[in-house]
Structures are given as C-alpha cells and as structure tokens.
Motif scaffolding. Structure first.
Motif, PDB file in Angstrom:
ATOM      1  N   TYR A  72       3.745 -29.810  -2.185  1.00 43.82           N
ATOM      2  CA  TYR A  72       3.681 -30.932  -1.242  1.00 43.82           C
ATOM      3  C   TYR A  72       2.288 -31.057  -0.629  1.00 43.82           C
ATOM      4  O   TYR A  72       1.856 -32.159  -0.274  1.00 43.82           O
ATOM      5  CB  TYR A  72       4.733 -30.764  -0.144  1.00 43.82           C
ATOM      6  N   ALA A  73       1.578 -29.951  -0.488  1.00 44.25           N
ATOM      7  CA  ALA A  73       0.213 -30.020   0.049  1.00 44.25           C
ATOM      8  C   ALA A  73      -0.681 -30.870  -0.840  1.00 44.25           C
ATOM      9  O   ALA A  73      -1.610 -31.539  -0.358  1.00 44.25           O
ATOM     10  CB  ALA A  73      -0.365 -28.617   0.188  1.00 44.25           C
ATOM     11  N   MET A  74      -0.422 -30.884  -2.137  1.00 42.59           N
ATOM     12  CA  MET A  74      -1.237 -31.664  -3.067  1.00 42.59           C
ATOM     13  C   MET A  74      -0.742 -33.098  -3.229  1.00 42.59           C
ATOM     14  O   MET A  74      -1.538 -34.016  -3.423  1.00 42.59           O
ATOM     15  CB  MET A  74      -1.267 -30.972  -4.435  1.00 42.59           C
ATOM     16  N   MET A  75       0.586 -33.307  -3.126  1.00 46.72           N
ATOM     17  CA  MET A  75       1.138 -34.621  -3.454  1.00 46.72           C
ATOM     18  C   MET A  75       1.768 -35.347  -2.268  1.00 46.72           C
ATOM     19  O   MET A  75       2.062 -36.541  -2.367  1.00 46.72           O
ATOM     20  CB  MET A  75       2.191 -34.470  -4.562  1.00 46.72           C
ATOM     21  N   GLY A  76       1.983 -34.650  -1.167  1.00 44.61           N
ATOM     22  CA  GLY A  76       2.647 -35.270  -0.028  1.00 44.61           C
ATOM     23  C   GLY A  76       1.701 -36.095   0.817  1.00 44.61           C
ATOM     24  O   GLY A  76       0.472 -35.950   0.768  1.00 44.61           O
ATOM     25  N   THR A  77       2.273 -36.974   1.634  1.00 38.25           N
ATOM     26  CA  THR A  77       1.483 -37.854   2.497  1.00 38.25           C
ATOM     27  C   THR A  77       1.736 -37.621   3.977  1.00 38.25           C
ATOM     28  O   THR A  77       0.968 -38.093   4.802  1.00 38.25           O
ATOM     29  CB  THR A  77       1.795 -39.327   2.182  1.00 38.25           C
ATOM     30  N   CYS A  78       2.797 -36.917   4.328  1.00 39.86           N
ATOM     31  CA  CYS A  78       3.145 -36.699   5.735  1.00 39.86           C
ATOM     32  C   CYS A  78       2.785 -35.263   6.128  1.00 39.86           C
ATOM     33  O   CYS A  78       3.389 -34.313   5.610  1.00 39.86           O
ATOM     34  CB  CYS A  78       4.633 -36.953   5.969  1.00 39.86           C
ATOM     35  N   PRO A  79       1.823 -35.054   7.021  1.00 43.28           N
ATOM     36  CA  PRO A  79       1.405 -33.687   7.369  1.00 43.28           C
ATOM     37  C   PRO A  79       2.525 -32.839   7.954  1.00 43.28           C
ATOM     38  O   PRO A  79       2.528 -31.617   7.786  1.00 43.28           O
ATOM     39  CB  PRO A  79       0.291 -33.917   8.407  1.00 43.28           C
ATOM     40  N   GLN A  80       3.499 -33.454   8.639  1.00 43.95           N
ATOM     41  CA  GLN A  80       4.515 -32.680   9.347  1.00 43.95           C
ATOM     42  C   GLN A  80       5.589 -32.100   8.426  1.00 43.95           C
ATOM     43  O   GLN A  80       6.246 -31.118   8.771  1.00 43.95           O
ATOM     44  CB  GLN A  80       5.198 -33.559  10.411  1.00 43.95           C
ATOM     45  N   ILE A  81       5.804 -32.700   7.282  1.00 39.58           N
ATOM     46  CA  ILE A  81       6.935 -32.299   6.433  1.00 39.58           C
ATOM     47  C   ILE A  81       6.682 -30.940   5.793  1.00 39.58           C
ATOM     48  O   ILE A  81       5.601 -30.668   5.267  1.00 39.58           O
ATOM     49  CB  ILE A  81       7.203 -33.364   5.354  1.00 39.58           C
ATOM     50  N   ASN A  82       7.714 -30.095   5.856  1.00 39.67           N
ATOM     51  CA  ASN A  82       7.702 -28.806   5.170  1.00 39.67           C
ATOM     52  C   ASN A  82       8.877 -28.770   4.210  1.00 39.67           C
ATOM     53  O   ASN A  82      10.033 -28.959   4.613  1.00 39.67           O
ATOM     54  CB  ASN A  82       7.801 -27.660   6.172  1.00 39.67           C
ATOM     55  N   ILE A  83       8.590 -28.571   2.935  1.00 43.11           N
ATOM     56  CA  ILE A  83       9.624 -28.571   1.902  1.00 43.11           C
ATOM     57  C   ILE A  83      10.212 -27.171   1.768  1.00 43.11           C
ATOM     58  O   ILE A  83       9.483 -26.191   1.609  1.00 43.11           O
ATOM     59  CB  ILE A  83       9.066 -29.038   0.552  1.00 43.11           C
ATOM     60  N   GLY A  84      11.531 -27.097   1.826  1.00 43.98           N
ATOM     61  CA  GLY A  84      12.218 -25.823   1.696  1.00 43.98           C
ATOM     62  C   GLY A  84      13.715 -26.028   1.777  1.00 43.98           C
ATOM     63  O   GLY A  84      14.207 -27.161   1.755  1.00 43.98           O
ATOM     64  N   PRO A  85      14.471 -24.943   1.869  1.00 46.33           N
ATOM     65  CA  PRO A  85      15.931 -25.084   1.973  1.00 46.33           C
ATOM     66  C   PRO A  85      16.325 -25.707   3.306  1.00 46.33           C
ATOM     67  O   PRO A  85      15.668 -25.497   4.326  1.00 46.33           O
ATOM     68  CB  PRO A  85      16.427 -23.638   1.866  1.00 46.33           C
ATOM     69  N   THR A  86      17.372 -26.497   3.279  1.00 45.94           N
ATOM     70  CA  THR A  86      17.912 -27.109   4.495  1.00 45.94           C
ATOM     71  C   THR A  86      19.415 -26.884   4.541  1.00 45.94           C
ATOM     72  O   THR A  86      20.052 -26.608   3.517  1.00 45.94           O
ATOM     73  CB  THR A  86      17.621 -28.620   4.548  1.00 45.94           C
ATOM     74  N   ALA A  87      19.968 -27.022   5.724  1.00 49.55           N
ATOM     75  CA  ALA A  87      21.401 -26.775   5.892  1.00 49.55           C
ATOM     76  C   ALA A  87      22.228 -27.751   5.063  1.00 49.55           C
ATOM     77  O   ALA A  87      23.217 -27.372   4.416  1.00 49.55           O
ATOM     78  CB  ALA A  87      21.764 -26.885   7.376  1.00 49.55           C
ATOM     79  N   LEU A  88      21.821 -29.023   5.046  1.00 48.84           N
ATOM     80  CA  LEU A  88      22.612 -30.040   4.363  1.00 48.84           C
ATOM     81  C   LEU A  88      22.625 -29.816   2.856  1.00 48.84           C
ATOM     82  O   LEU A  88      23.691 -29.820   2.218  1.00 48.84           O
ATOM     83  CB  LEU A  88      22.056 -31.425   4.705  1.00 48.84           C
ATOM     84  N   LEU A  89      21.449 -29.627   2.254  1.00 47.13           N
ATOM     85  CA  LEU A  89      21.412 -29.418   0.807  1.00 47.13           C
ATOM     86  C   LEU A  89      22.011 -28.071   0.424  1.00 47.13           C
ATOM     87  O   LEU A  89      22.567 -27.925  -0.666  1.00 47.13           O
ATOM     88  CB  LEU A  89      19.975 -29.512   0.301  1.00 47.13           C
ATOM     89  N   SER A  90      21.919 -27.087   1.307  1.00 48.84           N
ATOM     90  CA  SER A  90      22.571 -25.806   1.031  1.00 48.84           C
ATOM     91  C   SER A  90      24.080 -25.972   0.978  1.00 48.84           C
ATOM     92  O   SER A  90      24.761 -25.396   0.112  1.00 48.84           O
ATOM     93  CB  SER A  90      22.187 -24.782   2.101  1.00 48.84           C
ATOM     94  N   LEU A  91      24.618 -26.756   1.907  1.00 47.21           N
ATOM     95  CA  LEU A  91      26.063 -27.026   1.892  1.00 47.21           C
ATOM     96  C   LEU A  91      26.462 -27.776   0.631  1.00 47.21           C
ATOM     97  O   LEU A  91      27.480 -27.451  -0.005  1.00 47.21           O
ATOM     98  CB  LEU A  91      26.444 -27.824   3.135  1.00 47.21           C
ATOM     99  N   LEU A  92      25.668 -28.793   0.238  1.00 44.29           N
ATOM    100  CA  LEU A  92      25.980 -29.541  -0.976  1.00 44.29           C
ATOM    101  C   LEU A  92      25.872 -28.645  -2.208  1.00 44.29           C
ATOM    102  O   LEU A  92      26.688 -28.753  -3.138  1.00 44.29           O
ATOM    103  CB  LEU A  92      25.032 -30.732  -1.108  1.00 44.29           C
ATOM    104  N   THR A  93      24.899 -27.760  -2.219  1.00 38.90           N
ATOM    105  CA  THR A  93      24.773 -26.816  -3.336  1.00 38.90           C
ATOM    106  C   THR A  93      26.004 -25.933  -3.437  1.00 38.90           C
ATOM    107  O   THR A  93      26.544 -25.701  -4.531  1.00 38.90           O
ATOM    108  CB  THR A  93      23.512 -25.951  -3.157  1.00 38.90           C
ATOM    109  N   PHE A  94      26.471 -25.440  -2.304  1.00 39.63           N
ATOM    110  CA  PHE A  94      27.692 -24.627  -2.300  1.00 39.63           C
ATOM    111  C   PHE A  94      28.887 -25.440  -2.796  1.00 39.63           C
ATOM    112  O   PHE A  94      29.748 -24.926  -3.530  1.00 39.63           O
ATOM    113  CB  PHE A  94      27.960 -24.109  -0.890  1.00 39.63           C
ATOM    114  N   THR A  95      28.938 -26.711  -2.398  1.00 39.15           N
ATOM    115  CA  THR A  95      30.060 -27.569  -2.794  1.00 39.15           C
ATOM    116  C   THR A  95      30.163 -27.695  -4.308  1.00 39.15           C
ATOM    117  O   THR A  95      31.264 -27.660  -4.874  1.00 39.15           O
ATOM    118  CB  THR A  95      29.897 -28.965  -2.166  1.00 39.15           C
TER     119      THR A  95
END
Length: 655
Positions: A72-95
């Motif tokens: 994301y440091a090379m391709m992202g445009t928003c300085p604040q965003i940090n890419i990583g695991p999140t609660a929502l996608l973790s729940l969907l992954t478990f589902t």
C-alpha cells in the motif's frame, strides 16, 4: 481512473509513491515513523486476536499484517490507511472456511484480490454506490454484535464451537455452568482497563493550550499515547501475569499456546488441500467458498473506499486506484499465507492522530511486524485468550452505529426499513445472507420510488385556454407507468365552471402556509371543479375539490401537490362549463423514459386524443427521439410560443 497511454503517466497513476516521494523530506519521514510505530502497537495484538476470530493460529494474524503495509505504501493514495486483518473480514473468513484449514483462507485471499483487481481495472467502483449507507450501517452493526458475541466464550473461559450468532448464545446457555472464574475475572479487568485507557486519549488539559507550558504538553501527549497503545499494554500486562502464576499441571488461564516462529516462506496460494483423508481440488475449494468469493472482496472494497473518503477531507479521491491497491495487497499477501485483509478505521484514526504524512507509514509498521515474527513469537505463548477476547470486544463496540437511527428518523424514515432489515437478517440468517437481503430491500425501495414519480401537476385556468401542466423530472420508468397514466386520465374527465365572478374575492395562499384557516375563506361556493358525474371523480378528489384544493375562475394556478392557489385578479369574460382537455408536459427536466413507460404513454396519448390535446414543451433531443419513435406526430413547442399554439389549436377545435 482512465489509463493514460504515456508509460510515465501510467506508472505515476499505478504507483503514487513515484509522485509524492519527490518531495519526501526528514520532517515527513519523522511523522510517518511515529505513526508507523504507534499503529504497530495497535496492529500486533489485534492481528493475533483476529487470527483467533478467523479460526486460525495466532501467527496467521501476523502473516496477514506483514505485506499489506509494503504494497500500500507504493500503490495507495490515503496516508492514514493501514492494510491488515480486520474484525469484519476475519468474521467473514471464519464464516466461509470454518471446518477446513488455512489453505482455504489463503485461496480466499488470493481470489478476493483477483476480483478486486478486475473491479478496479474495469472501473466498476461505481457499483459500490448501489449499496446504501443504511444497509452498510446495518451490516457493520450486525457484524459487530456477532463478533462481540463470538468472544463471549473467550471472556468466560468456555470451550465449544459455534458459527452463527444464535448458535453462539445457545452454546453459552448450555455451557454456562463451565464458566472459569479466573478467565472471567481477567477478561472483565481487561475490558475495564481498555475502556479506561481509551478515555485517556480524549482528555484535554486546559494548560496544554499554552505552548510555553512544556510539562502540560508532554503530559497531554503521554495520555494520548497510552490511550492508543492500550491494546499492547493490556496484552503485555496480562501475559506477564499469566507467566508468573502459571502452573504446569493446573493452568489458571486458557493460554494462546505455542506459536510457529519465523517468517512465512513465499509460495503460491494452494489450489488443492488435504483435510483428514479427503483431498480437495481447486474446484472443490472454490465451490466450498461459494458466495464468499464475491461477498468478501465487495465488503473489503466498501470498507476501504469509505475510510479513504472519510480522510480525504474534501480532496478528490481516486476510488479506482484504491480498489486496485487493495486487490494487489490481497494477491501479494496470499503468497505469504495471509487470509483476506483490508483497511481498518480504528488504525486509520490512530495513524491520523499520530501525525502521518504519507503512505510510507505502512512501511515502518510492516518492518515492526517483520521483526516481531522473527524475534518475539516465542514470547506469545503466555498471552491469555481472555485478554485477546477483551481486545476484540472493545475494538468492535464502536462499530455499532446507534446514532444513525436518530438521523434517519429526522430525515428519511423509510430508510430505517433496509437498516433494520439488514441488521436482523445478518443476525438471524448469517452475515452474507443479511447483506444480500439488505441490498434486496434497497432494490424494492427503488422500485417503490420509481412507481411514484413526482409530477407536480398544475391546473391553469386561463380564460382563453384552460389546461393542465406537469413537469416530470429525472427518469420515468416501468414501475410508475400505470399509476401516472391513471392519474392523468382522471384529470381529463374533470370539468370546470367558469363565471364572471371577480377574482379579487380569492384568498392568496402561500405554499408554506397551507395549514392556516384562510385556505378556503373568501372562495365562492360556485367556483369549483364539477366532475362529469359522481362516479368519475378522480382519485383523491373529495366533492368540489381536486386533491383537496378548491379551484376558481380567472387565471388561477392550483398546484395539485402542494395546494397553492394564486391569482392575477382579472375578470373572466365568459361563463359556463368547459372541459380542461389540454395537457402540457414540460420536458426540460426529463432525460429518459424506458420502453414500458413509453408504451403506457402511447396509450395515454391515444385516450387524450379523443377530444383532447397533449403538448410537449421544451423537449430535450434524447427525449424527442424517443417520442418520435413511439408516438404518431407528437406536438412540440417551447415556452415562448406555448400560449399562441394553445389558443390556435383550441380555436380550431371549437370552430
């Protein structure tokens, strides 16, 4: 994002780092370093907890946190965003991967990235706009409740398996007698400390506004840092406590246990897997993941674009580039044994408050995660599961959006239906089914709105040419075709009494003063609409009113939607009963009609042509082409020559 032909411009579009790195200096680097370290202190304990939420060993959470920051440091445009695991996608992954192994989650990560890349390259980001905010709010709130509920067993030290919200609470009820007191006490203490430390970062000292008082400034920043690092502090303290009271035979706490040390070896995502004695081919794995192959990438896109918009602060956002960057992050992470990842609003807020300057902050965060994997994983053995459960619960509580209910009640109460419907369906039927149900409710509401297009019908009682006028806006579609035709046909059956009563007796009623008593004061009883017969009263016409509006003679305009009456205070030279058989349709705000509506319009013109006339005024070229293709010799004019056209047509018809 339109792809330019110049390779240099294309490279600058795909890799924004080539643009902002030219002005990167020590000041920006220091701000990014502080933000990267601060986010890492939040990310590492969260990633370990989210791996447990997804149903995998703790190291997989660190794997998911490793590569996103670099890409994301090379391709992202928003300085604040940090890419990583999140609660929502973790729940969907478990589902979608519960009962399988990590290979399915890694493949889900890879395919999600491919889907996101396709959506970005094809510029399909606009499809996200078809998911309304009430549906997103209901979905995220239900996900937060489901996630918090799934951690109840960790908070109480219970051991049972459950997939859904209902199954979790049923399991809690059935195993409540197995509650472990030490784990419960520890989780309660962790929750209290986490909530208390979260409040620290919001403390504002009055003295801190004075730049000369360095002590108060340092104290203010210390409070803030303690607040944002609360997850790491709680996990470390709980681990030390578990280490000192640990007993080999009788463990007071349920611990995380052994974590595989070292960095993951880069490898292509698995397209086959073995579970027990069963071998799953790539087709079997994709079939098992099912709708998750679409739901997971869509949820990731919605979350990332929403975060980027929140921190854009009015600047133009390249949503397509954000989608492409997220897709590359998932594809690249899948080669390092990661489950699906996306941006986190919590970590983004921490990064913003830490003074982040560029997306390079993700580089420093990923470096710290890399060092953690290489050096610190043996020390994670003593992390209590109750502490991780407390971290998850306190992290998702803010996702429950209660305030939106008050806003919807004050602005658009009908939107409460998709919000509540999505929330209940997600809890009762599952996260992915609930999201689909919410979108379905939105579609039904769109059809409902299209079936009741605003027409702003007016009656113009001109002495020489009484007629109706409507001004449709936007598009007219199949859902409202029959309703519009019936309403306009009902107007044609209405007749008007015209007399020589002076209009000075009329009361002028402003649009915004319809509730006043003077609405009908001063209007003669004989000045009214008279239908052909009682059985032909149009819909909504009570007696001598049409849509509740008493209508008089003279040059009067009665708005049938907002009940406004105005007058030019002239006398009508003639008297008698005449039929308002002319309909003027102003098309300056109309841009499209679908085929079904045009067919209905053709029948309307045929019915009005029997003793009546329809005039199309100020028609756009595209609408004119549609009318020419469907109607026999439609009559066009513009506003300037409308009056002369109507007088000429009516004189010809009356003669």
């Amino acid at each position: 994002m339109k792809l330019p032909l110049d390779p240099r411009i294309l490279a600058g579009k795909l890799f924004p780092i080539l643009r902002w790195s030219r002005s990167y200096d020590a000041s920006a680097g220091f701000g990014d370093l502080i933000a990267g370290i601060t986010v890492a202190l939040t990310l590492i304990p969260q990633s370990i907890a989210y791996a447990s939420l997804a149903g995998f060993e703790p190291q997989y959470g660190l794997y998911a946190s490793l590569l996103g920051g670099f890409v994301y440091a090379m391709m992202g445009t928003c300085p604040q965003i940090n890419i990583g695991p999140t609660a929502l996608l973790s729940l969907l992954t478990f589902t979608y991967t519960n009962g399988t192994n990590s290979d399915f989650a890694i493949l889900l990560c890879f395919v999600s990235g491919i889907v996101q890349l396709i959506a970005g390259v094809a510029q399909l980001g606009f499809l996200v706009e078809f998911v309304s905010l009430p549906v997103v709010s209901g979905f995220t709130s239900a996900a937060a409740v489901t996630i918090a509920s799934s951690q109840i067993k960790g908070l109480l030290g219970l051991r049972f398996s459950a997939e859904t919200f209902i199954a979790t609470w049923r399991g809690v009820y059935q195993h409540i007698e197995e509650t472990r007191f030490p784990d419960t006490l520890l989780s309660l203490a962790c929750c209290i400390v986490l909530m208390g430390m979260k409040a620290l970062k919001d403390i504002r000292l009055k003295e801190s506004q004075d730049e000369k008082n360095r002590r108060s400034i340092i104290l203010q920043k210390s409070f803030w840092f303690a607040g944002v690092a609360r997850n790491a502090v709680v996990v470390v303290v709980a681990s030390l406590l578990a280490f000192f009271i640990h007993q080999d035979k009788d463990e007071p706490f349920i611990l995380t246990g052994n974590i595989t040390p070292g960095l993951p070896k880069p490898a292509p995502p698995p397209f086959s897997s073995v579970i027990g004695n069963t071998t799953y081919t790539s087709g079997d794995m994709l079939a098992h993941l099912g709708t998750g192959l679409v739901v997971v990438p869509i949820v990731g896109i919605i979350s990332n674009v929403a975060i980027a918009k929140a921190f854009a602060r009015g600047l133009t956002l390249d949503a397509t580039q954000e989608i492409i960057a997220l897709g590359v992050c998932n594809v690249a992470s899948s080669f390092f044994r990661s489950f699906p990842v996306n941006g986190s609003f919590t970590r983004s807020a921490v990064s913003d408050a830490s003074g982040v300057r560029t997306p390079a902050a993700g580089l420093y965060t990923s470096v710290i995660v890399l060092l953690t994997l290489a050096l610190l994983t043996p020390y994670f053995y003593f992390i209590p599961r109750a502490a991780l459960a407390a971290v998850i619960v306190c992290a998702v509580l803010h996702m429950v959006d209660v305030a939106i209910m008050k806003k919807l009640w004050a602005t658009s109460r009908l939107d409460i239906i998709p919000l509540v419907g999505t929330f209940l369906c997600c809890l009762g039927l599952g996260i992915e089914v609930g999201l689909i149900c919410g979108v379905g409710v939105d579609v039904l509401l769109l059809l409902y709105y299209h079936s009741r297009p605003p027409l702003d019908v007016q009656f113009v009682d001109d002495p020489q040419c009484p007629h109706y006028a409507i001004r449709p806006a936007g598009g007219l579609h199949f859902a409202g075709a029959e309703r519009v035709r019936s309403k306009l046909n009902a107007l044609k059956r209405t007749k008007i009494i015209t007399t020589s009563v002076p209009l000075e007796t009329l009361t002028i009623i402003p649009d915004n003063d319809l509730s006043r008593q003077e609405t009908t004061d001063g209007i003669p009883e004989n000045n009214s609409y008279i239908p052909d017969n009682n059985s032909n009263i149009p819909e909504g016409v009570p007696g001598d009113n049409i849509n509740g509006i008493p209508v008089s003679n003279g040059d009067v305009v009665g708005n049938l939607n907002n009940a406004a009456i105005t007058s030019n205070r002239n006398r009508v030279p003639e008297s008698g009963i005449r039929s308002a058989s002319v309909l003027v349709i102003y098309c300056d705000a109309l841009y499209r009609m679908d085929y079904t509506f045009l067919q209905s319009l053709k029948m309307l013109v045929s019915e009005w042509s029997r003793g009546g006339l329809i005039v199309w005024c100020d028609v756009r070229p595209t609408v004119r082409d549609q009318l020419d293709a469907m109607l026999p010799e439609p009559l066009y004019c513009d506003t300037q020559n409308l009056s002369s056209l109507l007088v000429g047509k009516l004189k010809k018809s009356w003669s």
